[in-house]
Scaffold this motif. Structure first.
Motif, PDB file in Angstrom:
ATOM      1  N   GLU A 134      -4.805   8.435  -8.103  1.00 41.11           N
ATOM      2  CA  GLU A 134      -3.714   7.641  -8.694  1.00 41.11           C
ATOM      3  C   GLU A 134      -2.413   7.908  -7.936  1.00 41.11           C
ATOM      4  OE1 GLU A 134      -1.204   5.555  -9.951  1.00 41.11           O
ATOM      5  OE2 GLU A 134      -2.901   5.222 -11.312  1.00 41.11           O
TER       6      GLU A 134
ATOM      7  N   SER B 254      -5.498   1.979 -17.132  1.00 39.96           N
ATOM      8  CA  SER B 254      -5.612   3.436 -17.249  1.00 39.96           C
ATOM      9  C   SER B 254      -4.396   4.026 -17.943  1.00 39.96           C
ATOM     10  CB  SER B 254      -5.826   4.080 -15.879  1.00 39.96           C
ATOM     11  OG  SER B 254      -4.719   3.898 -15.033  1.00 39.96           O
TER      12      SER B 254
ATOM     13  N   LEU C  85       0.571   2.727  -3.345  1.00 40.57           N
ATOM     14  CA  LEU C  85      -0.740   2.096  -3.407  1.00 40.57           C
ATOM     15  C   LEU C  85      -1.431   2.128  -2.048  1.00 40.57           C
ATOM     16  CD1 LEU C  85       0.103  -0.979  -5.669  1.00 40.57           C
ATOM     17  CD2 LEU C  85      -1.388   0.935  -6.275  1.00 40.57           C
TER      18      LEU C  85
ATOM     19  N   SER D 115       0.130   5.079  -7.717  1.00 44.56           N
ATOM     20  CA  SER D 115       0.863   3.820  -7.858  1.00 44.56           C
ATOM     21  C   SER D 115       2.326   4.006  -8.253  1.00 44.56           C
ATOM     22  CB  SER D 115       0.172   2.921  -8.884  1.00 44.56           C
ATOM     23  OG  SER D 115       0.217   3.519 -10.165  1.00 44.56           O
ATOM     24  N   THR D 116       2.677   5.192  -8.765  1.00 40.50           N
ATOM     25  CA  THR D 116       4.066   5.485  -9.125  1.00 40.50           C
ATOM     26  C   THR D 116       4.449   6.800  -8.454  1.00 40.50           C
ATOM     27  OG1 THR D 116       3.494   6.760 -11.114  1.00 40.50           O
ATOM     28  CG2 THR D 116       3.708   4.370 -11.371  1.00 40.50           C
TER      29      THR D 116
ATOM     30  N   GLY E 118       2.168  -1.600  -8.751  1.00 38.28           N
ATOM     31  CA  GLY E 118       2.933  -0.371  -8.610  1.00 38.28           C
ATOM     32  C   GLY E 118       3.660  -0.326  -7.284  1.00 38.28           C
TER      33      GLY E 118
ATOM     34  N   ASP F 118      -7.663  -0.797 -12.720  1.00 33.86           N
ATOM     35  CA  ASP F 118      -6.368  -1.411 -13.014  1.00 33.86           C
ATOM     36  C   ASP F 118      -5.391  -0.344 -13.493  1.00 33.86           C
ATOM     37  OD1 ASP F 118      -4.414  -2.636 -15.106  1.00 33.86           O
ATOM     38  OD2 ASP F 118      -5.114  -4.368 -13.969  1.00 33.86           O
ATOM     39  N   THR F 119      -4.243  -0.271 -12.853  1.00 27.54           N
ATOM     40  CA  THR F 119      -3.271   0.783 -13.147  1.00 27.54           C
ATOM     41  C   THR F 119      -2.795   0.734 -14.595  1.00 27.54           C
ATOM     42  OG1 THR F 119      -2.539   0.737 -10.838  1.00 27.54           O
ATOM     43  CG2 THR F 119      -1.076   1.798 -12.435  1.00 27.54           C
TER      44      THR F 119
ATOM     45  N   MET G 156      -8.234   7.868 -15.726  1.00 27.30           N
ATOM     46  CA  MET G 156      -9.115   6.971 -14.973  1.00 27.30           C
ATOM     47  C   MET G 156     -10.594   7.323 -15.153  1.00 27.30           C
ATOM     48  SD  MET G 156      -7.065   6.760 -11.338  1.00 27.30           S
ATOM     49  CE  MET G 156      -8.357   5.797 -10.545  1.00 27.30           C
TER      50      MET G 156
ATOM     51  N   PRO H   6       0.936   6.561 -15.098  1.00 25.84           N
ATOM     52  CA  PRO H   6      -0.480   6.448 -14.754  1.00 25.84           C
ATOM     53  C   PRO H   6      -0.989   7.773 -14.189  1.00 25.84           C
ATOM     54  CG  PRO H   6       0.742   4.555 -13.932  1.00 25.84           C
ATOM     55  CD  PRO H   6       1.760   5.549 -14.411  1.00 25.84           C
TER      56      PRO H   6
ATOM     57  N   SER I 116      -6.610   3.822  -8.136  1.00 23.92           N
ATOM     58  CA  SER I 116      -5.749   2.940  -8.922  1.00 23.92           C
ATOM     59  C   SER I 116      -5.324   1.781  -8.025  1.00 23.92           C
ATOM     60  CB  SER I 116      -4.532   3.722  -9.413  1.00 23.92           C
ATOM     61  OG  SER I 116      -3.700   2.927 -10.209  1.00 23.92           O
TER      62      SER I 116
END
Length: 226
Positions: free
Chosen positions: A8, A100, A74, A10-11, A69, A96-97, A190, A185, A65
């Motif tokens: 993960e 989760s 990503l 995405s952030t 984001g 899908d971010t 996940m 996230p 993920s």
């Protein structure tokens, strides 16, 4: 045994877990405002593998993920996941971010969950789930106003979480809204999702898979120094 590495990025939360049949056996995470994913992700993967007392060759799949984001975050996560899948000849699973993120909480029957990721200014990426994590409304990029999500405001409790929820507090005034701070996230959430997808062979084409950015990446030019 079904060992899945979950990634993960995405952030600003760089997060890795290893799960066996959906149960997490190793977990590494750092929430860093400096977005140090490029430096932290691979050491986290190695640390998680050692903590789980397994080898990379033992992995049955890699889950990543997929977004929406951070564009750069990503790309880092997906590139790393693809590299591992290619080298080990194992499946790639996308998660899908926001789905989760919704799994970070459990709510009472009848309530709704709105996971939100911060975008620009008053914009968020969001979707809507019921208490059983069934998708009620697909992912959208939207500018938050006092009328946002009004179609869901009745007698239901609505739980907003994620780093996009903070900017909504001053506008969404209905007593039905509950805001859950400091949620991001995480690879921890996940594990069960990726295992369920693995069981039904819901996998991606490693060569052609791309993250779900939702919006085009925009390069902001640097200001000239005078």
């Amino acid at each position: 045994m079904a060992l899945i590495l979950n990634i993960e990025t995405s952030t600003k939360n760089c997060s890795v877990s290893i799960a066996n049949k959906g149960e997490v056996v190793a977990f590494k995470e750092l929430n860093d405002i400096n977005y140090s994913h490029a430096e932290k992700l691979h050491p986290f993967i190695l640390d998680a593998i050692r903590e789980a007392n397994v080898a990379i060759e033992d992995l049955n799949a890699v889950a990543v993920s997929k977004g929406p984001g951070s564009y750069t975050g990503l790309r880092i996560g997906v590139s790393s996941a693809k590299g591992l899948c290619f080298s080990q000849n194992i499946p790639l699973i996308s998660v899908d971010t926001l789905r989760s993120l919704a799994h970070a909480i459990s709510v009472e029957e009848g309530a709704l969950i709105i996971p939100m990721l911060d975008a620009r200014r008053m914009e968020v990426y969001s979707s809507v789930y019921d208490a059983n994590y069934n998708l009620i409304r697909e992912v959208k990029a939207e500018i938050i106003t006092e009328n946002s999500f009004s179609e869901y405001v009745s007698d239901k409790k609505i739980y907003c979480l994620g780093d996009g929820s903070a900017k909504c507090k001053e506008l969404l005034k209905s007593a039905n809204f509950e805001f859950i701070d400091n949620t991001y996230p995480s690879a921890l959430n996940m594990a069960k999702i990726s295992y369920n997808k693995y069981k039904i062979s819901d996998i991606e084409d490693v060569a052609y898979f791309e993250p779900f950015y939702l919006k085009d990446f925009i390069v902001t030019p640097q200001k000239k120094v005078t």
